[in-house]
Motif scaffolding. Structure first.
Motif, PDB file in Angstrom:
ATOM      1  N   VAL A  10       0.888  -1.157   0.000  1.00  0.00           N
ATOM      2  CA  VAL A  10       0.000   0.000   0.000  1.00  0.00           C
ATOM      3  C   VAL A  10       0.924   1.204   0.000  1.00  0.00           C
ATOM      4  N   LYS A  11       0.836   2.013  -1.050  1.00  0.00           N
ATOM      5  CA  LYS A  11       1.738   3.155  -1.219  1.00  0.00           C
ATOM      6  C   LYS A  11       1.398   4.272  -0.228  1.00  0.00           C
ATOM      7  N   PRO A  12       2.273   5.288  -0.085  1.00  0.00           N
ATOM      8  CA  PRO A  12       2.014   6.328   0.921  1.00  0.00           C
ATOM      9  C   PRO A  12       0.629   6.983   0.818  1.00  0.00           C
ATOM     10  N   ASP A  53      14.052  -0.941 -13.028  1.00  0.00           N
ATOM     11  CA  ASP A  53      13.628  -1.106 -14.432  1.00  0.00           C
ATOM     12  C   ASP A  53      13.060   0.187 -15.023  1.00  0.00           C
ATOM     13  N   LEU A  54      12.647   1.089 -14.146  1.00  0.00           N
ATOM     14  CA  LEU A  54      11.994   2.316 -14.631  1.00  0.00           C
ATOM     15  C   LEU A  54      12.926   3.525 -14.597  1.00  0.00           C
ATOM     16  N   LYS A  55      14.249   3.280 -14.364  1.00  0.00           N
ATOM     17  CA  LYS A  55      15.145   4.414 -14.089  1.00  0.00           C
ATOM     18  C   LYS A  55      15.262   5.419 -15.238  1.00  0.00           C
ATOM     19  N   PRO A  58      10.604   9.232 -17.553  1.00  0.00           N
ATOM     20  CA  PRO A  58      10.558  10.640 -17.123  1.00  0.00           C
ATOM     21  C   PRO A  58       9.931  10.820 -15.740  1.00  0.00           C
ATOM     22  N   PHE A  59       9.075   9.870 -15.333  1.00  0.00           N
ATOM     23  CA  PHE A  59       8.402  10.013 -14.037  1.00  0.00           C
ATOM     24  C   PHE A  59       9.180   9.376 -12.881  1.00  0.00           C
ATOM     25  N   PHE A  60      10.384   8.824 -13.179  1.00  0.00           N
ATOM     26  CA  PHE A  60      11.132   8.055 -12.176  1.00  0.00           C
ATOM     27  C   PHE A  60      11.404   8.869 -10.892  1.00  0.00           C
ATOM     28  N   ALA A  92      -5.780  -1.943 -13.325  1.00  0.00           N
ATOM     29  CA  ALA A  92      -4.756  -1.447 -14.246  1.00  0.00           C
ATOM     30  C   ALA A  92      -3.908  -0.355 -13.590  1.00  0.00           C
ATOM     31  N   THR A  93      -2.646  -0.247 -14.048  1.00  0.00           N
ATOM     32  CA  THR A  93      -1.721   0.759 -13.490  1.00  0.00           C
ATOM     33  C   THR A  93      -2.340   2.154 -13.517  1.00  0.00           C
ATOM     34  N   ASN A  94      -2.910   2.509 -14.669  1.00  0.00           N
ATOM     35  CA  ASN A  94      -3.585   3.808 -14.752  1.00  0.00           C
ATOM     36  C   ASN A  94      -5.027   3.652 -14.263  1.00  0.00           C
ATOM     37  N   ILE A 103      -9.208  -2.400  -6.794  1.00  0.00           N
ATOM     38  CA  ILE A 103      -8.815  -1.402  -5.781  1.00  0.00           C
ATOM     39  C   ILE A 103      -8.599  -0.039  -6.440  1.00  0.00           C
ATOM     40  N   ARG A 104      -7.810  -0.013  -7.521  1.00  0.00           N
ATOM     41  CA  ARG A 104      -7.569   1.284  -8.175  1.00  0.00           C
ATOM     42  C   ARG A 104      -8.832   1.813  -8.849  1.00  0.00           C
ATOM     43  N   GLY A 105      -9.638   0.898  -9.400  1.00  0.00           N
ATOM     44  CA  GLY A 105     -10.886   1.310 -10.055  1.00  0.00           C
ATOM     45  C   GLY A 105     -11.890   1.894  -9.066  1.00  0.00           C
ATOM     46  N   VAL A 111      -2.561   8.188 -12.125  1.00  0.00           N
ATOM     47  CA  VAL A 111      -1.543   7.131 -12.239  1.00  0.00           C
ATOM     48  C   VAL A 111      -0.384   7.354 -11.256  1.00  0.00           C
ATOM     49  N   GLY A 112      -0.132   8.597 -10.927  1.00  0.00           N
ATOM     50  CA  GLY A 112       0.958   8.923  -9.987  1.00  0.00           C
ATOM     51  C   GLY A 112       0.555   8.752  -8.530  1.00  0.00           C
ATOM     52  N   ARG A 113      -0.705   8.457  -8.275  1.00  0.00           N
ATOM     53  CA  ARG A 113      -1.202   8.235  -6.898  1.00  0.00           C
ATOM     54  C   ARG A 113      -2.165   7.058  -6.966  1.00  0.00           C
ATOM     55  N   ASN A 114      -1.614   5.912  -7.348  1.00  0.00           N
ATOM     56  CA  ASN A 114      -2.514   4.781  -7.630  1.00  0.00           C
ATOM     57  C   ASN A 114      -2.583   3.748  -6.492  1.00  0.00           C
ATOM     58  N   VAL A 115      -2.311   4.212  -5.257  1.00  0.00           N
ATOM     59  CA  VAL A 115      -2.675   3.524  -4.006  1.00  0.00           C
ATOM     60  C   VAL A 115      -1.885   2.255  -3.654  1.00  0.00           C
ATOM     61  N   CYS A 116      -1.539   1.446  -4.648  1.00  0.00           N
ATOM     62  CA  CYS A 116      -0.949   0.154  -4.306  1.00  0.00           C
ATOM     63  C   CYS A 116       0.011  -0.325  -5.390  1.00  0.00           C
ATOM     64  N   HIS A 117       0.846  -1.254  -5.011  1.00  0.00           N
ATOM     65  CA  HIS A 117       1.786  -1.902  -5.929  1.00  0.00           C
ATOM     66  C   HIS A 117       1.605  -3.411  -5.821  1.00  0.00           C
ATOM     67  N   GLY A 118       1.759  -4.094  -6.958  1.00  0.00           N
ATOM     68  CA  GLY A 118       1.750  -5.563  -6.929  1.00  0.00           C
ATOM     69  C   GLY A 118       2.768  -6.106  -7.902  1.00  0.00           C
ATOM     70  N   SER A 119       3.476  -7.144  -7.529  1.00  0.00           N
ATOM     71  CA  SER A 119       4.486  -7.757  -8.410  1.00  0.00           C
ATOM     72  C   SER A 119       3.842  -8.152  -9.736  1.00  0.00           C
TER      73      SER A 119
HETATM   74  P1  RTP Z   1       3.427  -0.829  -9.611  1.00  0.00           P
HETATM   75  O1  RTP Z   1       4.863  -1.256  -9.853  1.00  0.00           O
HETATM   76  O2  RTP Z   1       3.298   0.368  -8.746  1.00  0.00           O
HETATM   77  O3  RTP Z   1       2.528  -1.975  -9.233  1.00  0.00           O
HETATM   78  O4  RTP Z   1       2.892  -0.363 -11.013  1.00  0.00           O
HETATM   79  P2  RTP Z   1       2.875  -1.169 -12.334  1.00  0.00           P
HETATM   80  O5  RTP Z   1       3.767  -2.369 -12.328  1.00  0.00           O
HETATM   81  O6  RTP Z   1       1.431  -1.416 -12.615  1.00  0.00           O
HETATM   82  O7  RTP Z   1       3.431  -0.080 -13.342  1.00  0.00           O
HETATM   83  P3  RTP Z   1       4.915   0.370 -13.670  1.00  0.00           P
HETATM   84  O8  RTP Z   1       4.944   0.636 -15.123  1.00  0.00           O
HETATM   85  O9  RTP Z   1       5.917  -0.535 -13.049  1.00  0.00           O
HETATM   86  O10 RTP Z   1       4.987   1.775 -12.960  1.00  0.00           O
HETATM   87  C1  RTP Z   1       5.286   1.899 -11.599  1.00  0.00           C
HETATM   88  C2  RTP Z   1       4.538   3.057 -11.021  1.00  0.00           C
HETATM   89  O11 RTP Z   1       5.001   4.261 -11.628  1.00  0.00           O
HETATM   90  C3  RTP Z   1       3.966   5.209 -11.639  1.00  0.00           C
HETATM   91  N1  RTP Z   1       3.754   5.709 -12.988  1.00  0.00           N
HETATM   92  N2  RTP Z   1       3.636   6.965 -13.261  1.00  0.00           N
HETATM   93  N3  RTP Z   1       3.030   8.246 -16.571  1.00  0.00           N
HETATM   94  C4  RTP Z   1       3.256   8.312 -15.275  1.00  0.00           C
HETATM   95  O12 RTP Z   1       3.311   9.350 -14.684  1.00  0.00           O
HETATM   96  C5  RTP Z   1       3.456   7.062 -14.576  1.00  0.00           C
HETATM   97  N4  RTP Z   1       3.478   5.852 -15.119  1.00  0.00           N
HETATM   98  C6  RTP Z   1       3.687   4.979 -14.092  1.00  0.00           C
HETATM   99  C7  RTP Z   1       2.705   4.523 -11.142  1.00  0.00           C
HETATM  100  O13 RTP Z   1       2.524   4.857  -9.771  1.00  0.00           O
HETATM  101  C8  RTP Z   1       3.031   3.061 -11.288  1.00  0.00           C
HETATM  102  O14 RTP Z   1       2.299   2.281 -10.393  1.00  0.00           O
END
Ligand code: RTP
Length: 150
Positions: A10-12, A53-55, A58-60, A92-94, A103-105, A111-119
């Motif tokens: 559960v994200k901040p 993986d996301l380094k 642009p949103f990193f 979905a992530t977004n 949960i997100r729905g 997308v930048g405040r999407n409450v939770c993370h899952g592997s």
């Molecule tokens: P998570 O790791 O949080 O479960 O998310 P995910 O696998 O569904 O998605 P991922 O692509 O790994 O992105 C990680 C987190 O980065 C934020 N994000 N922001 N366009 C944006 O501003 C953007 N895209 C992704 C989200 O918080 C996403 O959960």
């Protein structure tokens, strides 16, 4: 039955909004078993590893700052196809593309405040569990056959 583990956090924003109980409830009610749980404010270094993986995205930087802004509720959930079904429970992530009932729905629109993370895969779940938990923090337990409620 093949059982697997997934890392759910559960994200901040989810912790701030009091959604920890709701998220635990959804995993428990679906039939998953809680194997580990803790509240932790992750360091920037820890988060850079988690999101390596996301380094180049642009949103990193914003993601790392937000994820380190307060406590995260880190959990390990266990059961049949826990990784895949865990992602379904999250949505979905977004959140704008997340189905109602996820949960997100139900709880997010950004997308930048999407409450939770899952592997997203069994292999990444193993890596994430190793990153967030010590071996002894992950419990291996069986549901008791006793009646606990009289
Ligand atoms: P998570 O790791 O949080 O479960 O998310 P995910 O696998 O569904 O998605 P991922 O692509 O790994 O992105 C990680 C987190 O980065 C934020 N994000 N922001 N366009 C944006 O501003 C953007 N895209 C992704 C989200 O918080 C996403 O959960």
């Amino acid at each position: 039955m093949t059982s697997e583990q997934t890392f759910i956090a559960v994200k901040p924003d989810g912790v701030q909004r009091g959604l920890v109980g709701e998220i635990i409830c959804r995993f428990e009610k679906r039939g998953y078993k809680l194997a580990a749980i803790k509240l932790v404010t992750p360091t920037q270094e820890h988060l850079e590893k988690h999101y390596e993986d996301l380094k180049d995205k642009p949103f990193f930087k914003g993601l790392i700052t937000y994820m380190g802004s307060g406590p995260v509720c880190a959990m390990v959930w266990e059961g049949r196809e826990a990784v895949k079904v865990g992602r379904q429970l999250l949505g979905a992530t977004n959140p704008m593309a997340s189905q109602p009932g996820t949960i997100r729905g139900d709880y997010a629109i950004d997308v930048g405040r999407n409450v939770c993370h899952g592997s997203d895969a069994v292999e990444s779940a193993k890596k994430e569990i190793d990153l967030w938990f010590k071996k002894e923090e992950v419990n291996s337990w069986k549901k008791a056959e006793h009646d606990w409620v009289y």
